[in-house]
Design a protein around this motif. Structure first.
Motif, PDB file in Angstrom:
ATOM      1  N   LEU A 135       0.836  -1.200   0.000  1.00  0.00           N
ATOM      2  CA  LEU A 135       0.000   0.000   0.000  1.00  0.00           C
ATOM      3  C   LEU A 135       0.872   1.252   0.000  1.00  0.00           C
ATOM      4  O   LEU A 135       1.658   1.477   0.916  1.00  0.00           O
ATOM      5  N   GLU A 136       0.698   2.055  -1.054  1.00  0.00           N
ATOM      6  CA  GLU A 136       1.431   3.310  -1.166  1.00  0.00           C
ATOM      7  C   GLU A 136       0.458   4.477  -1.005  1.00  0.00           C
ATOM      8  O   GLU A 136      -0.528   4.573  -1.737  1.00  0.00           O
ATOM      9  N   PRO A 137       0.717   5.378  -0.049  1.00  0.00           N
ATOM     10  CA  PRO A 137      -0.141   6.554   0.058  1.00  0.00           C
ATOM     11  C   PRO A 137       0.071   7.455  -1.161  1.00  0.00           C
ATOM     12  O   PRO A 137       1.191   7.858  -1.454  1.00  0.00           O
ATOM     13  N   ILE A 138      -1.012   7.741  -1.871  1.00  0.00           N
ATOM     14  CA  ILE A 138      -0.949   8.530  -3.105  1.00  0.00           C
ATOM     15  C   ILE A 138      -1.386   9.969  -2.856  1.00  0.00           C
ATOM     16  O   ILE A 138      -0.814  10.904  -3.404  1.00  0.00           O
ATOM     17  N   SER A 139      -2.432  10.131  -2.055  1.00  0.00           N
ATOM     18  CA  SER A 139      -2.927  11.472  -1.766  1.00  0.00           C
ATOM     19  C   SER A 139      -3.580  11.488  -0.397  1.00  0.00           C
ATOM     20  O   SER A 139      -3.900  10.448   0.173  1.00  0.00           O
ATOM     21  N   ILE A 140      -3.750  12.697   0.098  1.00  0.00           N
ATOM     22  CA  ILE A 140      -4.542  12.931   1.306  1.00  0.00           C
ATOM     23  C   ILE A 140      -5.625  13.906   0.883  1.00  0.00           C
ATOM     24  O   ILE A 140      -5.338  14.918   0.230  1.00  0.00           O
ATOM     25  N   LEU A 141      -6.855  13.614   1.232  1.00  0.00           N
ATOM     26  CA  LEU A 141      -7.941  14.548   0.980  1.00  0.00           C
ATOM     27  C   LEU A 141      -8.388  15.107   2.322  1.00  0.00           C
ATOM     28  O   LEU A 141      -8.911  14.377   3.164  1.00  0.00           O
ATOM     29  N   ALA A 142      -8.114  16.405   2.543  1.00  0.00           N
ATOM     30  CA  ALA A 142      -8.575  17.102   3.745  1.00  0.00           C
ATOM     31  C   ALA A 142      -9.973  17.634   3.458  1.00  0.00           C
ATOM     32  O   ALA A 142     -10.219  18.190   2.386  1.00  0.00           O
ATOM     33  N   ILE A 143     -10.880  17.449   4.414  1.00  0.00           N
ATOM     34  CA  ILE A 143     -12.290  17.800   4.204  1.00  0.00           C
ATOM     35  C   ILE A 143     -12.845  18.469   5.456  1.00  0.00           C
ATOM     36  O   ILE A 143     -12.528  18.053   6.576  1.00  0.00           O
ATOM     37  N   GLY A 144     -13.688  19.471   5.248  1.00  0.00           N
ATOM     38  CA  GLY A 144     -14.347  20.111   6.388  1.00  0.00           C
ATOM     39  C   GLY A 144     -15.108  21.344   5.971  1.00  0.00           C
ATOM     40  O   GLY A 144     -15.345  21.590   4.780  1.00  0.00           O
ATOM     41  N   TYR A 145     -15.485  22.107   6.967  1.00  0.00           N
ATOM     42  CA  TYR A 145     -16.218  23.352   6.753  1.00  0.00           C
ATOM     43  C   TYR A 145     -15.244  24.528   6.847  1.00  0.00           C
ATOM     44  O   TYR A 145     -14.279  24.478   7.611  1.00  0.00           O
ATOM     45  N   THR A 146     -15.514  25.552   6.076  1.00  0.00           N
ATOM     46  CA  THR A 146     -14.690  26.750   6.110  1.00  0.00           C
ATOM     47  C   THR A 146     -15.555  27.972   6.353  1.00  0.00           C
ATOM     48  O   THR A 146     -16.746  27.973   6.008  1.00  0.00           O
ATOM     49  N   ASP A 147     -14.960  28.976   6.949  1.00  0.00           N
ATOM     50  CA  ASP A 147     -15.645  30.253   7.152  1.00  0.00           C
ATOM     51  C   ASP A 147     -15.246  31.266   6.080  1.00  0.00           C
ATOM     52  O   ASP A 147     -15.721  32.390   6.082  1.00  0.00           O
ATOM     53  N   LYS A 148     -14.373  30.877   5.198  1.00  0.00           N
ATOM     54  CA  LYS A 148     -13.908  31.768   4.127  1.00  0.00           C
ATOM     55  C   LYS A 148     -14.968  31.868   3.032  1.00  0.00           C
ATOM     56  O   LYS A 148     -15.793  30.974   2.856  1.00  0.00           O
ATOM     57  N   GLU A 149     -14.891  32.933   2.271  1.00  0.00           N
ATOM     58  CA  GLU A 149     -15.785  33.119   1.131  1.00  0.00           C
ATOM     59  C   GLU A 149     -15.444  32.086   0.053  1.00  0.00           C
ATOM     60  O   GLU A 149     -14.260  31.866  -0.236  1.00  0.00           O
ATOM     61  N   PRO A 150     -16.442  31.477  -0.564  1.00  0.00           N
ATOM     62  CA  PRO A 150     -16.148  30.506  -1.628  1.00  0.00           C
ATOM     63  C   PRO A 150     -15.548  31.188  -2.854  1.00  0.00           C
ATOM     64  O   PRO A 150     -15.768  32.374  -3.090  1.00  0.00           O
ATOM     65  N   ALA A 151     -14.795  30.419  -3.594  1.00  0.00           N
ATOM     66  CA  ALA A 151     -14.204  30.922  -4.841  1.00  0.00           C
ATOM     67  C   ALA A 151     -15.309  31.118  -5.873  1.00  0.00           C
ATOM     68  O   ALA A 151     -16.335  30.430  -5.852  1.00  0.00           O
ATOM     69  N   ASP A 152     -15.095  32.057  -6.769  1.00  0.00           N
ATOM     70  CA  ASP A 152     -16.044  32.333  -7.843  1.00  0.00           C
ATOM     71  C   ASP A 152     -16.112  31.130  -8.784  1.00  0.00           C
ATOM     72  O   ASP A 152     -15.081  30.715  -9.324  1.00  0.00           O
ATOM     73  N   PRO A 153     -17.294  30.551  -8.991  1.00  0.00           N
ATOM     74  CA  PRO A 153     -17.405  29.393  -9.885  1.00  0.00           C
ATOM     75  C   PRO A 153     -16.986  29.693 -11.322  1.00  0.00           C
ATOM     76  O   PRO A 153     -16.675  28.778 -12.081  1.00  0.00           O
TER      77      PRO A 153
END
Length: 175
Positions: A135-153
């Motif tokens: 097993l090789e770690p390929i990526s880490i996905l960090a997930i959660g809630y943010t208080d920052k403004e979302p990026a413009d779609p």
């Protein structure tokens, strides 16, 4: 929401608040990983879902997860991955990337922020989480809630290369 709307809505979040991700949302993110395609349907991916403080601290020793309350370590299983006969290209990394992308897009659809982390020390993760050699770690996905403004779609018009540079039709054309 359409797929393209979700894809445009998603952006890399590098600042999370302390709110935990609800169990039903974690389940949906894992379900998105479960339905991800893989070469020859071999599914050579293993996920380590981490939500407890101790585990998140272990991950933080390998790479910055921006204080996310949830992290998924995405590993490729090199014993299960499909191998292309012509040049021996193994699909494990590709299959792990597809799983990561599915989870990231599901998180966006659920109103969560995420960031795909590739800059980390795999040996530290392997030791801390007792990963077997296959097993090789390929990526880490960090997930959660943010208080920052979302990026413009619609930011991609300005932040991406023009489509004409991205695509060649019928044959490669140097730009």
């Amino acid at each position: 929401m359409t797929f393209l709307e979700i894809a445009k809505k998603r952006y890399s979040v590098r600042s999370y608040n302390e709110k935990k991700v609800e169990p039903e949302k974690v389940e949906k993110i894992i379900e998105a990983a479960h339905v991800a395609p893989s070469a020859a349907n071999l599914q050579p991916v293993h996920l380590i879902v981490v939500q407890e403080k101790e585990g998140l601290e272990k991950i933080s020793k390998a790479g910055d997860i921006y204080n996310a309350p949830l992290a998924v370590i995405v590993c490729a299983d090199h014993e299960k991955a499909w191998i292309r006969a012509f040049d021996h290209k193994q699909s494990g990394d590709i299959d792990a990337a597809i799983v990561t992308d599915h989870m990231m897009l599901e998180a966006a659809d659920l109103g969560l922020g995420s960031v795909w982390i590739g800059y980390f020390k795999p040996d530290i993760l392997a030791e801390a989480f007792h990963l077997p050699e296959n097993l090789e770690p390929i990526s880490i996905l960090a997930i959660g809630y943010t208080d920052k403004e979302p990026a413009d779609p619609e930011r991609h018009v300005k932040t991406r290369i023009p489509v004409a540079e991205l695509v060649s039709c019928e044959s490669y054309k140097k730009q």
